[in-house]
Design a protein around this motif. Structure first.
Motif, short mmCIF file in Angstrom:
data_model
loop_
_atom_site.label_atom_id
_atom_site.label_comp_id
_atom_site.label_asym_id
_atom_site.label_seq_id
_atom_site.Cartn_x
_atom_site.Cartn_y
_atom_site.Cartn_z
N GLU A 169 -12.49 16.58 6.48
CA GLU A 169 -11.79 17.29 5.48
C GLU A 169 -10.06 16.57 6.08
O GLU A 169 -9.48 16.48 5.31
CB GLU A 169 -11.83 18.75 5.46
CG GLU A 169 -10.61 19.09 4.45
CD GLU A 169 -11.11 20.69 4.28
OE1 GLU A 169 -9.96 21.36 3.66
OE2 GLU A 169 -11.89 21.15 5.07
N GLY A 170 -10.12 16.86 7.41
CA GLY A 170 -8.78 16.50 7.77
C GLY A 170 -8.61 15.16 7.76
O GLY A 170 -7.38 14.43 7.37
N CYS A 171 -9.66 14.08 7.89
CA CYS A 171 -9.48 12.63 7.54
C CYS A 171 -9.10 12.36 6.26
O CYS A 171 -8.26 11.71 5.96
CB CYS A 171 -10.96 12.07 7.96
SG CYS A 171 -11.06 10.34 7.73
N ALA A 172 -9.75 13.26 5.26
CA ALA A 172 -9.43 12.70 3.71
C ALA A 172 -8.02 13.24 3.45
O ALA A 172 -7.41 12.51 2.88
CB ALA A 172 -10.33 13.71 2.96
N GLN A 173 -7.44 14.11 3.91
CA GLN A 173 -6.20 14.60 3.70
C GLN A 173 -5.02 13.80 4.35
O GLN A 173 -4.17 13.28 3.63
CB GLN A 173 -5.95 15.93 4.22
CG GLN A 173 -6.63 17.19 3.57
CD GLN A 173 -6.64 18.35 4.06
OE1 GLN A 173 -6.43 18.74 5.35
NE2 GLN A 173 -6.54 19.55 3.24
N MET A 174 -5.46 13.27 5.45
CA MET A 174 -4.49 12.13 6.12
C MET A 174 -4.49 10.87 5.17
O MET A 174 -3.64 10.20 5.08
CB MET A 174 -5.19 11.72 7.54
CG MET A 174 -4.15 10.81 8.33
SD MET A 174 -4.50 9.19 8.07
CE MET A 174 -6.16 8.88 8.77
N LEU A 175 -5.97 10.76 4.80
CA LEU A 175 -5.83 9.32 4.18
C LEU A 175 -5.15 9.42 2.52
O LEU A 175 -4.70 8.44 2.28
CB LEU A 175 -7.64 9.04 3.79
CG LEU A 175 -8.25 8.52 5.04
CD1 LEU A 175 -9.66 8.35 4.68
CD2 LEU A 175 -7.68 7.36 5.42
N VAL A 176 -5.17 10.63 2.12
CA VAL A 176 -4.41 10.82 0.95
C VAL A 176 -2.92 10.27 1.16
O VAL A 176 -2.32 9.89 0.51
CB VAL A 176 -4.56 12.26 0.40
CG1 VAL A 176 -3.44 12.55 -0.72
CG2 VAL A 176 -6.15 12.20 -0.31
N GLU A 177 -2.42 11.17 2.23
CA GLU A 177 -1.09 10.65 2.55
C GLU A 177 -0.80 9.07 3.14
O GLU A 177 0.26 8.59 2.65
CB GLU A 177 -0.73 11.56 3.79
CG GLU A 177 0.97 11.28 4.19
CD GLU A 177 1.29 12.43 5.23
OE1 GLU A 177 1.77 11.71 6.27
OE2 GLU A 177 0.90 13.44 5.36
N TYR A 178 -1.77 8.65 3.77
CA TYR A 178 -1.59 7.28 4.33
C TYR A 178 -1.65 6.33 2.89
O TYR A 178 -0.80 5.38 2.74
CB TYR A 178 -2.71 6.75 4.94
CG TYR A 178 -2.88 5.51 5.76
CD1 TYR A 178 -1.84 4.78 5.58
CD2 TYR A 178 -4.05 5.32 6.33
CE1 TYR A 178 -1.83 3.54 6.32
CE2 TYR A 178 -4.06 3.86 6.96
CZ TYR A 178 -2.98 3.20 7.18
OH TYR A 178 -3.27 1.99 7.71
N SER A 179 -2.38 6.73 1.97
CA SER A 179 -2.54 5.99 0.68
C SER A 179 -1.26 6.05 -0.06
O SER A 179 -0.76 5.07 -0.66
CB SER A 179 -3.84 6.26 0.00
OG SER A 179 -3.59 5.84 -1.67
N ALA A 180 -0.63 7.40 -0.13
CA ALA A 180 0.44 7.38 -0.90
C ALA A 180 1.66 6.71 -0.26
O ALA A 180 2.78 6.18 -0.88
CB ALA A 180 0.74 8.99 -1.06
N GLN A 181 1.85 6.88 0.94
CA GLN A 181 2.85 6.21 1.94
C GLN A 181 2.97 4.85 1.98
O GLN A 181 4.13 4.15 2.05
CB GLN A 181 2.92 6.98 3.27
CG GLN A 181 3.28 8.51 3.07
CD GLN A 181 4.79 8.83 3.04
OE1 GLN A 181 5.60 8.00 3.01
NE2 GLN A 181 4.73 10.20 2.52
N ARG A 182 1.76 4.37 2.26
CA ARG A 182 1.64 2.77 2.62
C ARG A 182 0.81 2.00 1.90
O ARG A 182 0.71 0.80 2.06
CB ARG A 182 1.15 2.81 4.23
CG ARG A 182 1.81 3.70 5.11
CD ARG A 182 3.07 3.05 5.58
NE ARG A 182 3.67 3.84 6.78
CZ ARG A 182 3.48 4.26 7.71
NH1 ARG A 182 2.46 3.70 8.39
NH2 ARG A 182 4.35 5.02 8.28
N GLY A 183 -0.09 2.46 0.96
CA GLY A 183 -0.79 1.58 0.16
C GLY A 183 -0.48 1.23 -1.29
O GLY A 183 0.58 2.08 -1.92
N PHE A 184 -1.08 0.47 -2.00
CA PHE A 184 -0.51 0.31 -3.39
C PHE A 184 -1.55 1.02 -4.37
O PHE A 184 -2.85 1.42 -3.85
CB PHE A 184 -0.93 -1.17 -3.84
CG PHE A 184 -0.17 -2.17 -3.08
CD1 PHE A 184 0.96 -2.32 -3.45
CD2 PHE A 184 -0.71 -2.99 -2.05
CE1 PHE A 184 1.90 -3.31 -2.75
CE2 PHE A 184 0.11 -4.03 -1.24
CZ PHE A 184 1.43 -4.18 -1.78
#
Length: 321
Positions: A169-184
């Motif tokens: 769950e923590g990993c998923a929440q971090m990935l949502v932020e990672y995607s929003a901040q750094r991804g297309f």
């Protein structure tokens, strides 16, 4: 007359009082700005306590001292005392307790993110923590490190440690932020696909499912599913169902049908080869190893390249067996 138990209690109280007096003197030295002198006093006391097998006292003194030095921005002295905390754990052969892991993670969070001392500290801390569960460090310690790195927006290293934790769950929440901040926006599905495939390569089916369900529910750019608009997300959803069923024919057809999506990242099929071996009884390929960059990436994930395991915190191979 005083019983033996009462005598021990009095002795312990006297020792505790003595330790508190010593800490008070050390704190006063630091507050006056006598950093070098205080640092040397801490080291002297550490080795004295260790020679008397007072490991817990030595550890507590160094932990409090390290935090004190951090608060005065004396980073080198603080890092040195942090290493002595680890030394006391190693030499006392202490069992791995959550409190100790939380203390180590706290010291890690206070260190300069770019310092070589931090890299050395975390490598040694993870090695010590293998006294518990997990060959490459305690999942609990990995989770605590992942959260600290996430707060620092060091997403790639946070992701590595989440993979070795049990916190999907923590990993998923971090990935949502990672995607929003750094991804297309076009890559929103790729962030979670890679995580799910790597969790499965680590035989962590539960975290793979949790990271997928949490990410797809919480990501603002993903419409509610399943089924999903993005074919790759549908593939991952079907794959998780297939892993539960364990039928090779389903897995094979699934991989064939979704090849256009799987070609978006050349590593996907390499991960799927390993998943086929782990969950569907597919025999390993005859070739001894994959070549080039793909081989290096796959080997680092699967633990084939064990050199440099202690050299850097995010370079440890992920062992599967």
């Amino acid at each position: 007359m005083m019983s033996e138990q009462e005598a021990l209690k009095c002795s312990s109280a006297r020792n505790r009082g003595g330790t508190q007096r010593v800490e008070g003197k050390l704190r006063a030295s630091v507050e006056k700005g006598d950093y070098y002198e205080a640092h040397q006093m801490y080291r002297t006391l550490f080795f004295r306590y260790m020679s008397q097998a007072k490991h817990a006292d030595a550890r507590e003194l160094m932990y409090n001292g390290a935090q004190l030095f951090f608060s005065y921005n004396q980073l080198n002295s603080a890092a040195d005392l942090s290493m002595l905390v680890l030394e006391s754990l190693e030499k006392s052969e202490a069992t791995v307790e959550d409190e100790d892991l939380e203390h180590l993670a706290k010291l890690f969070s206070l260190m300069d993110p770019n310092s070589p001392e931090r890299v050395a500290f975390v490598s040694r801390a993870l090695k010590w923590s293998t006294g518990g569960s997990g060959k490459l460090g305690s999942p609990k310690l990995h989770q605590l490190l992942a959260v600290t790195l996430w707060k620092e927006q060091n997403y790639s290293e946070s992701r590595y440690h989440f993979l070795h934790s049990s916190d999907g769950e923590g990993c998923a929440q971090m990935l949502v932020e990672y995607s929003a901040q750094r991804g297309f926006r076009s890559e929103v599905d790729m962030f979670v696909a890679q995580a799910v495939l790597q969790f499965l390569c680590l035989k962590n089916k539960n975290s793979a499912s949790v990271v997928f369900s949490t990410y797809t529910q919480k990501h603002p750019s993903i419409e509610k599913g399943p089924p999903f608009v993005q074919p790759l997300l549908n593939f991952i959803w079907f794959l998780l169902l297939a892993v539960d069923g364990g039928k090779l024919t389903v897995f094979t057809v699934l991989c064939e049908q979704y090849q256009p999506s799987l070609k978006r990242d050349p590593m996907y099929n390499e991960y799927l080869d390993r998943i086929g071996q782990l969950f569907f009884g597919v025999p390993p390929k005859q070739s001894s190893s994959y070549g080039g960059l793909l081989g290096n990436l796959l080997n680092s994930l699967m633990g084939s390249d064990e050199e440099g395991e202690e050299a850097q915190e995010d370079g440890s191979p992920i062992e599967l067996d």
